[in-house]
Enzyme design. Structure first.
Site, PDB file in Angstrom:
ATOM      1  N   HIS A   1      46.680  24.506  35.949  1.00 36.23           N
ATOM      2  CA  HIS A   1      46.282  23.828  34.888  1.00 36.23           C
ATOM      3  C   HIS A   1      46.396  24.987  33.577  1.00 36.23           C
ATOM      4  O   HIS A   1      46.486  24.578  32.487  1.00 36.23           O
ATOM      5  CB  HIS A   1      44.791  23.436  34.953  1.00 36.23           C
ATOM      6  CG  HIS A   1      44.465  22.220  34.076  1.00 36.23           C
ATOM      7  ND1 HIS A   1      43.568  21.374  34.714  1.00 36.23           N
ATOM      8  CD2 HIS A   1      44.854  22.076  32.828  1.00 36.23           C
ATOM      9  CE1 HIS A   1      43.592  20.696  33.540  1.00 36.23           C
ATOM     10  NE2 HIS A   1      44.409  20.813  32.294  1.00 36.23           N
TER      11      HIS A   1
ATOM     12  N   TYR B   1      39.354  16.764  35.572  1.00 36.28           N
ATOM     13  CA  TYR B   1      39.018  15.701  34.571  1.00 36.28           C
ATOM     14  C   TYR B   1      37.759  14.796  35.345  1.00 36.28           C
ATOM     15  O   TYR B   1      37.889  14.204  36.371  1.00 36.28           O
ATOM     16  CB  TYR B   1      40.315  14.654  34.397  1.00 36.28           C
ATOM     17  CG  TYR B   1      41.320  15.454  33.942  1.00 36.28           C
ATOM     18  CD1 TYR B   1      41.192  16.699  33.067  1.00 36.28           C
ATOM     19  CD2 TYR B   1      42.571  14.693  33.479  1.00 36.28           C
ATOM     20  CE1 TYR B   1      42.432  17.211  32.461  1.00 36.28           C
ATOM     21  CE2 TYR B   1      43.663  15.533  32.880  1.00 36.28           C
ATOM     22  CZ  TYR B   1      43.477  16.657  32.249  1.00 36.28           C
ATOM     23  OH  TYR B   1      44.496  17.027  31.623  1.00 36.28           O
TER      24      TYR B   1
HETATM   25  P1  NAP Z   1      46.277  12.042  22.955  1.00 37.65           P
HETATM   26  O1  NAP Z   1      47.313  11.490  23.968  1.00 37.65           O
HETATM   27  O2  NAP Z   1      47.048  12.883  21.756  1.00 37.65           O
HETATM   28  O3  NAP Z   1      45.446  11.037  22.211  1.00 37.65           O
HETATM   29  C1  NAP Z   1      44.525  10.238  22.828  1.00 37.65           C
HETATM   30  C2  NAP Z   1      43.689   9.288  21.903  1.00 37.65           C
HETATM   31  O4  NAP Z   1      44.699   8.585  21.036  1.00 37.65           O
HETATM   32  C3  NAP Z   1      42.484   8.683  22.364  1.00 37.65           C
HETATM   33  O5  NAP Z   1      41.592   8.574  21.684  1.00 37.65           O
HETATM   34  C4  NAP Z   1      43.419   7.268  22.243  1.00 37.65           C
HETATM   35  O6  NAP Z   1      42.305   6.260  22.148  1.00 37.65           O
HETATM   36  C5  NAP Z   1      44.191   7.342  21.281  1.00 37.65           C
HETATM   37  N1  NAP Z   1      45.174   6.399  21.237  1.00 37.65           N
HETATM   38  C6  NAP Z   1      46.089   6.054  22.062  1.00 37.65           C
HETATM   39  N2  NAP Z   1      46.981   5.058  21.480  1.00 37.65           N
HETATM   40  C7  NAP Z   1      46.654   4.868  20.437  1.00 37.65           C
HETATM   41  C8  NAP Z   1      47.030   3.852  19.604  1.00 37.65           C
HETATM   42  N3  NAP Z   1      48.120   3.090  19.745  1.00 37.65           N
HETATM   43  N4  NAP Z   1      46.645   3.821  18.242  1.00 37.65           N
HETATM   44  C9  NAP Z   1      45.473   4.596  17.835  1.00 37.65           C
HETATM   45  N5  NAP Z   1      45.060   5.556  18.747  1.00 37.65           N
HETATM   46  C10 NAP Z   1      45.458   5.683  20.116  1.00 37.65           C
HETATM   47  O7  NAP Z   1      45.422  13.363  23.364  1.00 37.65           O
HETATM   48  P2  NAP Z   1      45.029  13.698  24.915  1.00 37.65           P
HETATM   49  O8  NAP Z   1      44.319  12.822  25.889  1.00 37.65           O
HETATM   50  O9  NAP Z   1      44.347  15.008  24.731  1.00 37.65           O
HETATM   51  O10 NAP Z   1      46.476  14.161  25.510  1.00 37.65           O
HETATM   52  C11 NAP Z   1      46.834  13.306  26.434  1.00 37.65           C
HETATM   53  C12 NAP Z   1      46.982  14.022  27.937  1.00 37.65           C
HETATM   54  O11 NAP Z   1      47.529  14.894  28.030  1.00 37.65           O
HETATM   55  C13 NAP Z   1      45.282  13.692  28.558  1.00 37.65           C
HETATM   56  O12 NAP Z   1      44.994  12.572  28.665  1.00 37.65           O
HETATM   57  C14 NAP Z   1      45.739  14.556  29.647  1.00 37.65           C
HETATM   58  O13 NAP Z   1      46.288  13.857  30.877  1.00 37.65           O
HETATM   59  C15 NAP Z   1      46.819  15.379  29.047  1.00 37.65           C
HETATM   60  N6  NAP Z   1      46.322  16.866  28.539  1.00 37.65           N
HETATM   61  C16 NAP Z   1      46.490  18.051  29.360  1.00 37.65           C
HETATM   62  C17 NAP Z   1      45.729  19.079  29.062  1.00 37.65           C
HETATM   63  C18 NAP Z   1      46.235  20.328  29.722  1.00 37.65           C
HETATM   64  O14 NAP Z   1      45.764  21.498  29.633  1.00 37.65           O
HETATM   65  N7  NAP Z   1      47.095  20.468  30.638  1.00 37.65           N
HETATM   66  C19 NAP Z   1      45.056  19.295  28.030  1.00 37.65           C
HETATM   67  C20 NAP Z   1      44.710  18.098  27.291  1.00 37.65           C
HETATM   68  C21 NAP Z   1      45.230  16.980  27.619  1.00 37.65           C
HETATM   69  P3  NAP Z   1      41.887   5.118  23.388  1.00 37.65           P
HETATM   70  O15 NAP Z   1      41.530   6.006  24.598  1.00 37.65           O
HETATM   71  O16 NAP Z   1      40.720   4.388  22.868  1.00 37.65           O
HETATM   72  O17 NAP Z   1      42.914   4.132  23.322  1.00 37.65           O
END
Ligand code: NAP
Length: 271
Positions: A116, A57
């Site tokens: 990962h 990241y």
């Molecule tokens: P997510 O958590 O499904 O969505 C994040 C998005 O949702 C951001 O744009 C955020 O906006 C928005 N959001 C959060 N709270 C909200 C609310 N209350 N109302 C409206 N919008 C909201 O997506 P993600 O970041 O892909 O997944 C979460 C975490 O999982 C990642 O950050 C990472 O740590 C992990 N991940 C792991 C892998 C892997 O391969 N292991 C892959 C992808 C992700 P704002 O930022 O503007 O608040």
């Protein structure tokens, strides 16, 4: 906070904060550091003490941001997950990656360290030997995998002396693939399934899904809170939404302290 059993003796917070895109995508980007430092600090202060990050990241910059914030908190109250990239799965490269992650995070140990993504070109025997070494030297407390199928997970476990306690995979109301096999596997083997992208990268907050809106209204909650609750109501599942504003973090925290009824679960499952 609500907790799930990580092992017989250890618990893991059911809700954490994701950090993908904090501090850049595949390259470091410091232009919004202030915003992300404030968000991480606010989240921990409000009790979101489980932080999910990775060496990938922002090419390490997300870990640096987490590291800057956590030095102001008592380490033992935090649960930090990080991940080694699939291109670093050699024995020595894993040890070096973990050392570099610990340095950026400013911590002696990482609570949960994951592979990962699977890499078909890497030897899982060597990778798991390095993971065992990291546990035995105290650099990490627990080990696990990410983006591994049930079959790949079971095969990797054969090479590790320590239990692999977690599989982190994409799982949300809009992506139900883990329900084919992995969810049952995790429940049976007492493995934590960490749902990433639980809001479908924000789409679940934007889309108007009738069933989600109605269940939310019934409980006096928002669709985001219902979408996250739908995940953590499942015994083996925890989740790590990413949020970078106080409003979003507050809304996410409203996932805790209540439960969906069976009929709500069924309605959402069908929808
Ligand atoms: P997510 O958590 O499904 O969505 C994040 C998005 O949702 C951001 O744009 C955020 O906006 C928005 N959001 C959060 N709270 C909200 C609310 N209350 N109302 C409206 N919008 C909201 O997506 P993600 O970041 O892909 O997944 C979460 C975490 O999982 C990642 O950050 C990472 O740590 C992990 N991940 C792991 C892998 C892997 O391969 N292991 C892959 C992808 C992700 P704002 O930022 O503007 O608040």
């Amino acid at each position: 906070m609500e907790y799930k059993d990580l092992t017989e003796k250890e618990k893991i917070p059911a809700l954490g904060l994701g950090t993908w895109h904090m501090g850049g995508g595949f390259r470091p980007d410091s232009s919004e550091d202030g915003k992300y430092l404030e968000a991480i600090d606010y989240a921990i202060g409000k009790g979101l003490t489980h932080l999910d990050t990775a060496e990938l990241y922002g090419d390490g910059h997300a870990e640096e941001l987490v590291g800057q914030v956590i030095k102001n908190f008592e380490r033992k109250n935090l649960f930090i997950t990080s991940k080694v990239s699939p291109v670093h799965l050699g024995y020595e490269t894993i040890l070096r990656s973990c050392e570099a992650s610990r340095k950026r995070l400013g911590t002696d140990y990482i609570d949960l360290y994951l592979v990962h993504w699977p890499n078909p070109l890497a030897s899982m025997k060597n990778a798991m030997a390095a993971f065992d070494k990291l546990v035995e030297t105290g650099s990490v407390r627990f080990i696990g995998l990410s983006n591994f199928s049930a079959g790949q997970f079971a095969a990797a476990q054969k090479h590790a002396r320590n239990k692999l306690v977690c599989d982190q995979v994409r799982y949300s109301l809009l992506d139900r693939r883990p329900e084919k096999e992995l969810l049952d596997f995790c429940e049976k083997e007492k493995i934590i399934l960490t749902a990433y992208s639980p809001l479908a990268e924000g789409r679940l907050a934007e889309m108007k899904i009738e069933a989600l809106a109605q269940v939310a209204k019934k409980h006096g909650k928002t669709p985001v809170q219902v979408a996250l609750r739908w995940l953590i109501d499942k015994p083996a599942v925890i989740t790590i939404p990413k949020a970078s504003s106080k409003e979003h973090i507050d809304e996410i925290l409203g996932t805790l302290g209540w439960q969906l009824e069976k009929e709500d679960q069924e309605r959402l499952d069908k929808a």
